[in-house]
Design a protein around this motif. Structure first.
Motif, mmCIF file in Angstrom:
data_model
loop_
_atom_site.group_PDB
_atom_site.id
_atom_site.type_symbol
_atom_site.label_atom_id
_atom_site.label_comp_id
_atom_site.label_asym_id
_atom_site.label_seq_id
_atom_site.Cartn_x
_atom_site.Cartn_y
_atom_site.Cartn_z
ATOM 1 N N ALA A 10 0.810 -1.216 0.000
ATOM 2 C CA ALA A 10 0.000 0.000 0.000
ATOM 3 C C ALA A 10 0.845 1.268 0.000
ATOM 4 O O ALA A 10 0.347 2.340 -0.331
ATOM 5 C CB ALA A 10 -0.927 0.006 1.219
ATOM 6 N N LYS A 11 2.121 1.154 0.338
ATOM 7 C CA LYS A 11 2.938 2.344 0.568
ATOM 8 C C LYS A 11 3.554 2.902 -0.718
ATOM 9 O O LYS A 11 3.642 2.218 -1.743
ATOM 10 C CB LYS A 11 4.049 2.019 1.571
ATOM 11 N N THR A 12 3.997 4.146 -0.622
ATOM 12 C CA THR A 12 4.699 4.770 -1.745
ATOM 13 C C THR A 12 6.102 4.205 -1.889
ATOM 14 O O THR A 12 6.719 4.329 -2.944
ATOM 15 C CB THR A 12 4.784 6.291 -1.539
ATOM 16 N N ILE A 13 6.631 3.587 -0.833
ATOM 17 C CA ILE A 13 7.961 2.981 -0.881
ATOM 18 C C ILE A 13 7.817 1.555 -1.390
ATOM 19 O O ILE A 13 7.376 0.664 -0.660
ATOM 20 C CB ILE A 13 8.622 2.973 0.513
ATOM 21 N N ASP A 14 8.143 1.323 -2.640
ATOM 22 C CA ASP A 14 8.136 -0.015 -3.254
ATOM 23 C C ASP A 14 6.756 -0.638 -3.405
ATOM 24 O O ASP A 14 6.651 -1.815 -3.731
ATOM 25 C CB ASP A 14 9.037 -0.985 -2.467
ATOM 26 N N GLY A 15 5.681 0.122 -3.156
ATOM 27 C CA GLY A 15 4.344 -0.440 -3.298
ATOM 28 C C GLY A 15 3.556 0.251 -4.392
ATOM 29 O O GLY A 15 4.118 0.791 -5.349
ATOM 30 N N PHE A 16 2.238 0.257 -4.251
ATOM 31 C CA PHE A 16 1.360 0.855 -5.260
ATOM 32 C C PHE A 16 1.191 2.359 -5.085
ATOM 33 O O PHE A 16 0.583 3.009 -5.935
ATOM 34 C CB PHE A 16 -0.022 0.181 -5.219
ATOM 35 N N GLY A 17 1.688 2.902 -3.964
ATOM 36 C CA GLY A 17 1.701 4.357 -3.804
ATOM 37 C C GLY A 17 0.461 4.962 -3.197
ATOM 38 O O GLY A 17 0.166 6.135 -3.438
ATOM 39 N N PHE A 18 -0.284 4.190 -2.385
ATOM 40 C CA PHE A 18 -1.516 4.715 -1.790
ATOM 41 C C PHE A 18 -1.261 5.473 -0.489
ATOM 42 O O PHE A 18 -2.037 6.347 -0.122
ATOM 43 C CB PHE A 18 -2.508 3.585 -1.517
ATOM 44 N N LEU A 19 -0.197 5.118 0.230
ATOM 45 C CA LEU A 19 0.079 5.700 1.545
ATOM 46 C C LEU A 19 1.512 6.214 1.603
ATOM 47 O O LEU A 19 2.448 5.471 1.309
ATOM 48 C CB LEU A 19 -0.137 4.666 2.652
ATOM 49 N N ARG B 160 -5.425 1.736 -12.162
ATOM 50 C CA ARG B 160 -4.487 2.776 -12.615
ATOM 51 C C ARG B 160 -3.110 2.621 -11.967
ATOM 52 O O ARG B 160 -2.092 2.870 -12.615
ATOM 53 C CB ARG B 160 -5.046 4.159 -12.301
ATOM 54 N N SER B 161 -3.094 2.222 -10.712
ATOM 55 C CA SER B 161 -1.818 2.094 -10.004
ATOM 56 C C SER B 161 -1.156 0.742 -10.229
ATOM 57 O O SER B 161 0.063 0.615 -10.096
ATOM 58 C CB SER B 161 -2.028 2.309 -8.499
ATOM 59 N N PHE B 162 -1.965 -0.257 -10.535
ATOM 60 C CA PHE B 162 -1.444 -1.614 -10.689
ATOM 61 C C PHE B 162 -0.870 -1.865 -12.077
ATOM 62 O O PHE B 162 0.162 -2.522 -12.229
ATOM 63 C CB PHE B 162 -2.576 -2.608 -10.400
ATOM 64 N N PHE B 163 -1.534 -1.323 -13.096
ATOM 65 C CA PHE B 163 -1.163 -1.641 -14.475
ATOM 66 C C PHE B 163 -1.347 -0.417 -15.361
ATOM 67 O O PHE B 163 -2.421 0.178 -15.403
ATOM 68 C CB PHE B 163 -2.048 -2.785 -14.993
ATOM 69 N N ASN B 164 -0.279 -0.045 -16.047
ATOM 70 C CA ASN B 164 -0.338 1.070 -16.992
ATOM 71 C C ASN B 164 0.228 0.597 -18.324
ATOM 72 O O ASN B 164 1.447 0.412 -18.452
ATOM 73 C CB ASN B 164 0.465 2.255 -16.459
ATOM 74 N N PRO B 165 -0.617 0.379 -19.328
ATOM 75 C CA PRO B 165 -0.125 -0.148 -20.609
ATOM 76 C C PRO B 165 0.901 0.751 -21.275
ATOM 77 O O PRO B 165 1.717 0.269 -22.070
ATOM 78 C CB PRO B 165 -1.401 -0.270 -21.452
ATOM 79 N N PRO C 149 9.614 0.117 -11.665
ATOM 80 C CA PRO C 149 8.772 -0.898 -11.012
ATOM 81 C C PRO C 149 7.402 -1.046 -11.671
ATOM 82 O O PRO C 149 6.947 -2.165 -11.910
ATOM 83 C CB PRO C 149 8.670 -0.382 -9.574
ATOM 84 N N LEU C 150 6.752 0.086 -11.963
ATOM 85 C CA LEU C 150 5.457 0.008 -12.630
ATOM 86 C C LEU C 150 5.598 -0.585 -14.024
ATOM 87 O O LEU C 150 4.756 -1.389 -14.463
ATOM 88 C CB LEU C 150 4.817 1.399 -12.717
ATOM 89 N N GLY C 151 6.664 -0.230 -14.736
ATOM 90 C CA GLY C 151 6.880 -0.757 -16.079
ATOM 91 C C GLY C 151 7.118 -2.258 -16.076
ATOM 92 O O GLY C 151 6.560 -2.993 -16.906
ATOM 93 N N ARG C 152 7.933 -2.725 -15.131
ATOM 94 C CA ARG C 152 8.207 -4.173 -15.072
ATOM 95 C C ARG C 152 6.940 -4.943 -14.693
ATOM 96 O O ARG C 152 6.650 -5.988 -15.271
ATOM 97 C CB ARG C 152 9.337 -4.460 -14.079
ATOM 98 N N ARG C 153 6.211 -4.409 -13.702
ATOM 99 C CA ARG C 153 4.968 -5.079 -13.306
ATOM 100 C C ARG C 153 3.963 -5.073 -14.456
ATOM 101 O O ARG C 153 3.327 -6.100 -14.747
ATOM 102 C CB ARG C 153 4.379 -4.398 -12.071
ATOM 103 N N SER C 154 3.812 -3.949 -15.119
ATOM 104 C CA SER C 154 2.852 -3.849 -16.224
ATOM 105 C C SER C 154 3.235 -4.791 -17.360
ATOM 106 O O SER C 154 2.360 -5.382 -18.012
ATOM 107 C CB SER C 154 2.780 -2.404 -16.732
ATOM 108 N N THR C 155 4.532 -4.946 -17.601
ATOM 109 C CA THR C 155 4.975 -5.847 -18.670
ATOM 110 C C THR C 155 4.644 -7.287 -18.336
ATOM 111 O O THR C 155 4.128 -8.039 -19.186
ATOM 112 C CB THR C 155 6.486 -5.692 -18.901
#
Length: 521
Positions: free
Chosen positions: A142-151, A217-222, A230-236
């Motif tokens: 949930a955190k902005t540190i290495d997570g999805f950036g919610f907290l 939006r936070s989990f996957f960005n095409p 991190p978002l790019g690797r996860r989205s890929t």
């Protein structure tokens, strides 16, 4: 000044304490975890649902709102703790009453039949592992540190809800604002019917469309597919899973998705046919699965060694003889010949990585997933086929690693762990170096250098001055097994189960109830 220690005769020494816990007696697990983080960063194997992310986002968002409404007095960490535990206790209790699992704390028993305190102490819960924000639960993701950036951490246990966490909190608040218990700070008690009434407002089974959209939006960005963020690797990697479902054109289980992602996406099984934006992460996913197979093979042979010690074979010569006997009885799994010849036979069957991908689908003995499954069965059944299956797996991993050396994008993945944690490259190099020796000499070297020495080194590094982690020791009469029963290794989940669950929960993919499988949308 000198100190003289005196004894008045024989005395008992402190008892030998063996720590039997653990899952990483050869020190290989961290490399696998690092590979998983590379492919699917930001979450873990406990984050199955979208709604808990809304709840933790709402907890801090609402706390700040209620604090501001109360006035200018400074809030304390104790007030935050009381609020968090009240909300989480109600959230968990409602799911427990409805017999819905999948969130932490549902094993806790209500401290009474009627109105009870809404705090962890009364429920005999620990915030270290049964809170949503615990390190092993939804907190890190949930955190902005290495997570999805919610907290965003503010210090001393305080967080500010930010980014799409605000959208999650606002969406959930529309469901919760009518409940008095959740509209004021401070300790409280509640009855079962209060928790049941709240359940329908925040059940994990039905996230709202607004929550799904915000989480997506936070989990996957095409637009980030192919990027090395991190978002790019996860989205890929998520895109790889989606394309695996699209190419299958039928519902797939999570295990089937994993295999489809490994073998290639378009059916041609050619590395040059993969979308360039996907190729790097696809190959990283391939290496991760090979590493999983390698680790199981190594730990399976540790289990095999322990079983031989339990049966009374106290030295490596005796263990090697028992291993040779098992190989002879199962030559269809592993040939009773020189190691280099066994490796060469595999290389003849796998002249290129493209051919290797094709062979994994049509030949079970060349399929790392099938070998992992059969190895686990053999270990659980204490079968004599354990050693041959493990050796077959390890030689296949070496052959695949040698083929992948030509792919510059995964050179670092093949080197992960180096010699200390037995990287794939280190294992392949050792096999090439030892391969010209006879099988008996090879097995002796393997057990002594890559099992016993590796285990001793790992146990020594992790010794904390109190508890001994050695499972095997060297005594006057030979090797001694200290930790009955023999170790039963398993494959660490690679986050795909929770990734697919989150993908379905936020609407990226679908679920077919009739066939119990994931489907493309």
């Amino acid at each position: 000044m000198s100190v003289q220690l005196e004894t008045n005769g024989p005395r008992f020494v402190p008892p030998y304490r063996l720590n039997k816990s653990g899952v990483d007696f050869l020190g290989m697990r961290q490399v696998n975890l690092d590979m998983m983080i590379n492919c699917l960063p930001g979450f873990n194997n406990a984050t199955w649902y979208v709604r808990p992310f809304s709840v933790v986002s709402w907890i801090y968002w609402k706390f700040h709102q209620l604090s501001e409404r109360r006035g200018s007095r400074k809030v304390t960490t104790e007030e935050l703790k009381v609020w968090k535990e009240k909300v989480e206790t109600l959230f968990t209790w409602g799911h427990k009453l409805e017999d819905v699992g999948g969130i932490p704390g549902t094993d806790a028993k209500a401290p009474g039949p009627r109105a009870v305190p809404l705090n962890f102490a009364a429920w005999n819960r620990s915030s270290l592992n049964t809170s949503l924000m615990a390190a092993v639960q939804y907190g890190p993701a949930a955190k902005t540190i290495d997570g999805f950036g919610f907290l965003e951490p503010l210090g001393q246990g305080f967080f500010q809800t930010v980014n799409d966490g605000v959208a999650l909190a606002e969406a959930l608040d529309t469901e919760l604002r009518g409940f008095t218990l959740l509209n004021e700070l401070g300790a409280a008690t509640a009855a079962p019917e209060d928790a049941s009434e709240l359940y329908s407002a925040w059940t994990i089974l039905e996230p709202s469309e607004r929550e799904q959209e915000a989480f997506r939006r936070s989990f996957f960005n095409p637009d980030t597919v192919g990027e090395q963020t991190p978002l790019g690797r996860r989205s890929t990697t998520v895109r790889l899973a989606i394309e695996a479902l699209e190419s299958a054109r039928k519902p797939l289980t999570a295990d089937e998705v994993r295999v489809h992602m490994f073998r290639g996406l378009d059916g041609s099984k050619r590395t040059d046919s993969v979308d360039p934006r996907l190729k790097r992460m696809w190959l990283c996913w391939v290496v991760l699965q090979i590493r999983q197979c390698q680790r199981l093979g190594m730990e399976g042979l540790l289990s095999w060694l322990e079983r031989q010690l339990e049966l009374g074979y106290r030295d490596t010569d005796a263990v090697v003889k028992q291993t040779l006997k098992a190989i002879k009885a199962h030559e269809e799994l592993f040939p009773l010949q020189s190691p280099i010849r066994a490796l060469n036979l595999l290389q003849e069957q796998l002249p290129s990585f493209n051919e290797a991908l094709r062979q994994t689908e049509v030949e079970p003995a060349l399929d790392p997933f099938r070998l992992m499954e059969e190895t686990r069965k053999a270990i659980l059944n204490k079968s004599e086929s354990t050693a041959p299956f493990c050796l077959r797996s390890l030689f296949l991993c070496a052959a695949l690693a040698l083929l992948l050396r030509s792919e510059a994008s995964v050179k670092a993945e093949l080197e992960r762990g180096a010699s200390d944690r037995v990287s794939l490259n280190f294992w392949a190099d050792n096999l090439l170096r030892w391969g010209s020796s006879g099988l008996e000499e090879f097995l002796r070297h393997f057990f002594e250098s890559l099992i016993l020495s590796q285990h001793f080194a790992v146990a020594a590094r992790r010794f904390d001055g109190q508890r001994q982690r050695l499972r095997i020791s060297i005594e006057e009469d030979g090797l001694e097994f200290l930790a009955a029963p023999p170790f039963v290794p398993s494959v660490t989940p690679d986050r795909l189960y929770t990734a697919l669950s989150l993908m379905a929960d936020c609407g990226l993919i679908g679920w077919d109830d009739a066939q119990d499988g994931y489907i493309a949308r």
